[in-house]
Motif scaffolding. Structure first.
Motif, short mmCIF file in Angstrom:
data_model
loop_
_atom_site.label_atom_id
_atom_site.label_comp_id
_atom_site.label_asym_id
_atom_site.label_seq_id
_atom_site.Cartn_x
_atom_site.Cartn_y
_atom_site.Cartn_z
N LYS A 169 2.50 23.71 -11.85
CA LYS A 169 2.21 24.95 -12.21
C LYS A 169 0.93 25.26 -12.83
N PRO A 170 0.23 26.20 -12.22
CA PRO A 170 -1.34 26.27 -12.50
C PRO A 170 -1.36 26.65 -13.96
N GLY A 171 -2.59 26.14 -14.49
CA GLY A 171 -3.15 26.24 -16.05
C GLY A 171 -2.04 25.59 -17.10
N ARG A 172 -1.20 24.63 -16.54
CA ARG A 172 -0.30 24.05 -17.63
C ARG A 172 -1.29 22.64 -18.15
N ILE A 173 -0.95 22.52 -19.49
CA ILE A 173 -1.41 21.60 -20.17
C ILE A 173 -0.56 20.61 -20.74
N ALA A 174 -1.00 19.47 -21.51
CA ALA A 174 0.08 18.73 -22.46
C ALA A 174 -0.98 18.21 -23.46
N ILE A 175 -0.42 18.26 -24.66
CA ILE A 175 -1.19 17.78 -25.67
C ILE A 175 -1.12 16.34 -25.80
N HIS A 176 -2.55 15.83 -26.33
CA HIS A 176 -2.85 14.45 -26.65
C HIS A 176 -2.84 14.45 -28.06
N GLY A 177 -2.05 13.42 -28.84
CA GLY A 177 -2.06 13.41 -30.36
C GLY A 177 -3.54 13.16 -30.79
#
Length: 150
Positions: free
Chosen positions: A114-122
């Motif tokens: 999905k374009p623009g998707r991110i995930a957070i790194h602690g």
């Protein structure tokens, strides 16, 4: 010089992990081979939509850390402990854990379609797919070196 592995070369990665003796002693740290593989499973789950992380660092500090660890050849330090090691294994054997890791990596790819998707790194804050590829490559390489697999 960074020691990284291309996590998109899944056949090679799986082959390397399957050569690991479950009784191998790490060159540093306290993890057993299965703890290391299960740790990687857990870490990938934070990046494939199954778990949601937060970053408690101020945004500027997280950005500096991300720039240093993602966009340089800096290695992950040895003997860094960020979490306690579990007393029990989640998977019945090493091969099952390795297969689960491969599944989580496939789910990682799917999550980021999905374009623009991110995930957070602690520690680094929000990261995109390309940044996660770099980080996972360094992180996997760190643990493969820990067990003399590269």
């Amino acid at each position: 010089m960074s020691r990284s592995i291309d996590i998109n070369k899944r056949t090679e990665l799986k082959r390397l992990l399957l050569t690991l003796d479950v009784k191998a002693i790490p060159l540093w740290g306290k993890m057993t081979p299965r703890q290391m593989v299960e740790h990687l499973v857990d870490q990938v789950q934070w990046t494939n939509g199954k778990k949601t992380a937060t970053c408690d660092r101020p945004a500027e500090e997280a950005e500096r850390a991300r720039q240093l660890m993602i966009y340089t050849d800096r290695d992950i330090p040895r003997n860094i402990f960020l979490e306690d090691l579990p007393d029990e294994y989640l998977y019945p054997d090493m091969e099952t854990a390795i297969n689960q890791l491969m599944t989580e990596l496939d789910d990682f790819d799917e999550y980021f379609k999905k374009p623009g998707r991110i995930a957070i790194h602690g520690g680094f804050g929000p990261m995109n797919y390309d940044e996660w590829l770099i980080w996972h490559g360094k992180h996997f390489g760190h643990h493969l070196m820990q067990f003399a697999l590269m």
